[in-house]
Design a protein around this motif. Structure first.
Motif, PDB file in Angstrom:
ATOM      1  N   ARG A  70      19.719  -1.685 -10.446  1.00  8.86           N
ATOM      2  CA  ARG A  70      19.186  -1.405 -11.778  1.00  8.86           C
ATOM      3  C   ARG A  70      17.683  -1.643 -11.789  1.00  8.86           C
ATOM      4  N   ALA A  71      16.920  -0.709 -12.389  1.00 12.54           N
ATOM      5  CA  ALA A  71      15.469  -0.864 -12.469  1.00 12.54           C
ATOM      6  C   ALA A  71      15.126  -1.990 -13.447  1.00 12.54           C
ATOM      7  N   VAL A  72      14.311  -2.951 -12.980  1.00 13.03           N
ATOM      8  CA  VAL A  72      13.969  -4.113 -13.808  1.00 13.03           C
ATOM      9  C   VAL A  72      12.455  -4.318 -13.922  1.00 13.03           C
ATOM     10  N   GLY A  73      11.657  -3.397 -13.380  1.00 10.28           N
ATOM     11  CA  GLY A  73      10.205  -3.526 -13.485  1.00 10.28           C
ATOM     12  C   GLY A  73       9.516  -2.312 -12.906  1.00 10.28           C
ATOM     13  N   ARG A  74       8.229  -2.184 -13.219  1.00  9.19           N
ATOM     14  CA  ARG A  74       7.446  -1.056 -12.710  1.00  9.19           C
ATOM     15  C   ARG A  74       5.976  -1.449 -12.634  1.00  9.19           C
ATOM     16  N   ILE A  75       5.214  -0.705 -11.830  1.00  7.20           N
ATOM     17  CA  ILE A  75       3.771  -0.884 -11.740  1.00  7.20           C
ATOM     18  C   ILE A  75       3.169   0.382 -11.127  1.00  7.20           C
ATOM     19  N   SER A  76       1.917   0.646 -11.456  1.00 10.15           N
ATOM     20  CA  SER A  76       1.158   1.706 -10.789  1.00 10.15           C
ATOM     21  C   SER A  76       0.008   1.072 -10.020  1.00 10.15           C
ATOM     22  N   ALA A  77      -0.386   1.717  -8.941  1.00  8.84           N
ATOM     23  CA  ALA A  77      -1.608   1.360  -8.208  1.00  8.84           C
ATOM     24  C   ALA A  77      -2.422   2.637  -8.089  1.00  8.84           C
ATOM     25  N   GLN A  78      -3.731   2.553  -8.369  1.00  8.73           N
ATOM     26  CA  GLN A  78      -4.508   3.786  -8.370  1.00  8.73           C
ATOM     27  C   GLN A  78      -5.955   3.543  -7.956  1.00  8.73           C
ATOM     28  N   THR A  79      -6.560   4.594  -7.437  1.00 11.60           N
ATOM     29  CA  THR A  79      -7.989   4.621  -7.147  1.00 11.60           C
ATOM     30  C   THR A  79      -8.587   5.784  -7.925  1.00 11.60           C
ATOM     31  N   THR A  93     -17.067  -1.178  -8.297  1.00 12.01           N
ATOM     32  CA  THR A  93     -17.652  -0.692  -7.055  1.00 12.01           C
ATOM     33  C   THR A  93     -16.726   0.365  -6.463  1.00 12.01           C
ATOM     34  N   PRO A  94     -17.187   1.125  -5.461  1.00  8.12           N
ATOM     35  CA  PRO A  94     -16.293   2.102  -4.837  1.00  8.12           C
ATOM     36  C   PRO A  94     -15.044   1.475  -4.213  1.00  8.12           C
ATOM     37  N   GLN A  95     -15.082   0.165  -3.969  1.00  6.81           N
ATOM     38  CA  GLN A  95     -13.929  -0.524  -3.379  1.00  6.81           C
ATOM     39  C   GLN A  95     -13.070  -1.237  -4.422  1.00  6.81           C
ATOM     40  N   THR A  96     -13.272  -0.911  -5.706  1.00  8.03           N
ATOM     41  CA  THR A  96     -12.432  -1.472  -6.766  1.00  8.03           C
ATOM     42  C   THR A  96     -11.234  -0.559  -6.981  1.00  8.03           C
ATOM     43  N   GLY A  97     -10.046  -1.107  -6.785  1.00  7.54           N
ATOM     44  CA  GLY A  97      -8.812  -0.401  -7.100  1.00  7.54           C
ATOM     45  C   GLY A  97      -8.197  -0.963  -8.367  1.00  7.54           C
ATOM     46  N   PHE A  98      -7.178  -0.287  -8.857  1.00  2.00           N
ATOM     47  CA  PHE A  98      -6.630  -0.648 -10.164  1.00  2.00           C
ATOM     48  C   PHE A  98      -5.104  -0.697 -10.123  1.00  2.00           C
ATOM     49  N   PHE A  99      -4.554  -1.526 -10.996  1.00  7.44           N
ATOM     50  CA  PHE A  99      -3.118  -1.459 -11.247  1.00  7.44           C
ATOM     51  C   PHE A  99      -2.914  -1.201 -12.733  1.00  7.44           C
ATOM     52  N   GLY A 100      -1.740  -0.711 -13.078  1.00 10.13           N
ATOM     53  CA  GLY A 100      -1.440  -0.428 -14.476  1.00 10.13           C
ATOM     54  C   GLY A 100       0.047  -0.253 -14.674  1.00 10.13           C
TER      55      GLY A 100
END
Length: 388
Positions: A70-79, A93-100
């Motif tokens: 059963r799905a109990v969580g989620r996250i995105s990772a993006q540049t 900076t160009p080396q900053t990544g993101f989650f959401g």
């Protein structure tokens, strides 16, 4: 793949898993006080690579957490390629990544999801992780740490109180808080909003200024003015990511059915844009009781409510002044005059509340202006950071 006890983290693959990812929050938070699910359609426009303009300048990987199937969580990772030329003041900076898009059933799910996002960002050459942004700072912003019981608002993420605590327990630290203020429309707010006597747009000492609303026949042109003003106004602000042509066209396309001419305030000086504000009606007012995936009858109800414009609240998603006026007396005065104009427009619109947000906690001039009307923020969202 990351595994912790019976918890398994997997990347999202295919349409069906993406649909699970989009629908998951309403399953996790159903019945929690203050939570109202957004429309799946709205979330798909935000997250689906086939629909979201973000993917023309960025890339993302989504992850789901599973327990006992059963799905109990989620996250995105993006540049995002748009941060390559970011000004130092933005903190990016160009080396900053993101989650959401971080949502979880329980605190123990959060750390493994964050680590899955961090691993993917490392594989993309990122050295730091910032978020949550879904998918960048022009979308849904921050983890809600205060205001869970407040009325839901368009583009404003909702999270249970344990989520921010679990993020900190996973080793992330606070980077910035963003504040939102709910302003009750009416004489009390107008009396609390102090503007120097005798100053009104287009009159007297401000006679060189003109003010107009949106031109419904030229909405794309006004959208371009809005985009240029936003990029000009906020380019040196913490967390700033510019709007592209595609981003603005996507936003205009999405909100066009609910926009009225009065929602757009443009102040011009000698024919050049000087200040701008945009109000978006709160979709939760007409869709909040229909669930994330309305029935056929629900869609009919929604259509009727939209046609009748049965909204009672709205959100100011942009209010800014041209960079050319920075440091001038007019530049300091224009935000107050824009709010005055919005109040005046409120006399012909049905809204009882207007939400002003997101305001950076460090933006003291704007906070002082708003807090004369609304002394305390209604909601607070937090952005977190960690090195990779």
């Amino acid at each position: 793949m990351t595994q912790t006890a019976r918890l398994v983290i997997t990347p999202v693959r295919g349409f069906r898993q993406l649909s699970t990812f989009i629908r998951l929050p309403r399953g996790l938070y159903a019945g929690k006080a203050g939570y109202v699910p957004p429309l799946d359609m709205e979330q798909r426009n935000l997250l689906d690579p086939a629909k979201s303009p973000f993917f023309r300048h960025g890339k993302a990987q989504y992850f789901l957490a599973w327990r006992n199937g059963r799905a109990v969580g989620r996250i995105s990772a993006q540049t995002d390629d748009l941060v390559r030329d970011a000004a130092p003041e933005t903190g990016l900076t160009p080396q900053t990544g993101f989650f959401g898009a971080l949502d979880a059933e329980s605190p123990d799910v959060v750390a493994p999801l964050l680590e899955a996002a961090a691993e993917w960002l490392r594989s993309q050459g990122m050295t730091s992780m910032l978020g949550p942004w879904t998918l960048n700072s022009n979308g849904e912003y921050g983890t809600m740490i205060e205001g869970q019981q407040a009325a839901p608002m368009v583009m404003m993420p909702w999270h249970p109180p344990f989520l921010s605590e679990a993020i900190e327990a996973a080793g992330l630290t606070k980077k910035m808080d963003v504040l939102s203020y709910q302003m009750e429309m009416g004489p009390q707010a107008e009396n609390a909003h102090i503007v120097p006597k005798g100053l009104s747009l287009g009159e007297g000492r401000l006679g060189a200024l003109s003010v107009r609303q949106m031109d419904a026949k030229n909405i794309e042109r006004d959208g371009e003015i809005l985009r240029s003003m936003y990029n000009d106004t906020w380019r040196d602000t913490w967390g700033f990511v510019p709007y592209t042509d595609d981003d603005m066209r996507g936003m205009i396309h999405e909100i066009k059915p609910i926009l009225k001419s009065e929602h757009f305030v443009l102040v011009e000086q000698n024919g050049e844009p000087a200040g701008v504000a945009l109000v978006v009606p709160n979709v939760f007012d007409v869709a909040g009781d229909l669930g994330g995936a309305p029935s056929p009858l629900g869609w009919v109800k929604l259509g009727v409510r939209l046609l009748r414009h049965e909204f009672h609240s709205a959100r100011v998603i942009l209010l800014g002044v041209s960079k050319a006026l920075s440091g001038t007396a007019l530049g300091a005065l224009l935000p107050a005059l824009l709010i005055s104009e919005l109040m005046k427009r409120g006399h012909v619109l049905p809204y009882r509340q207007i939400e002003l947000g997101w305001v950076l906690e460090t933006n003291m001039p704007m906070r002082r202006l708003i807090e004369r009307i609304v002394p305390q923020p209604t909601k607070k969202h937090r952005v977190f950071h960690r090195s990779l």
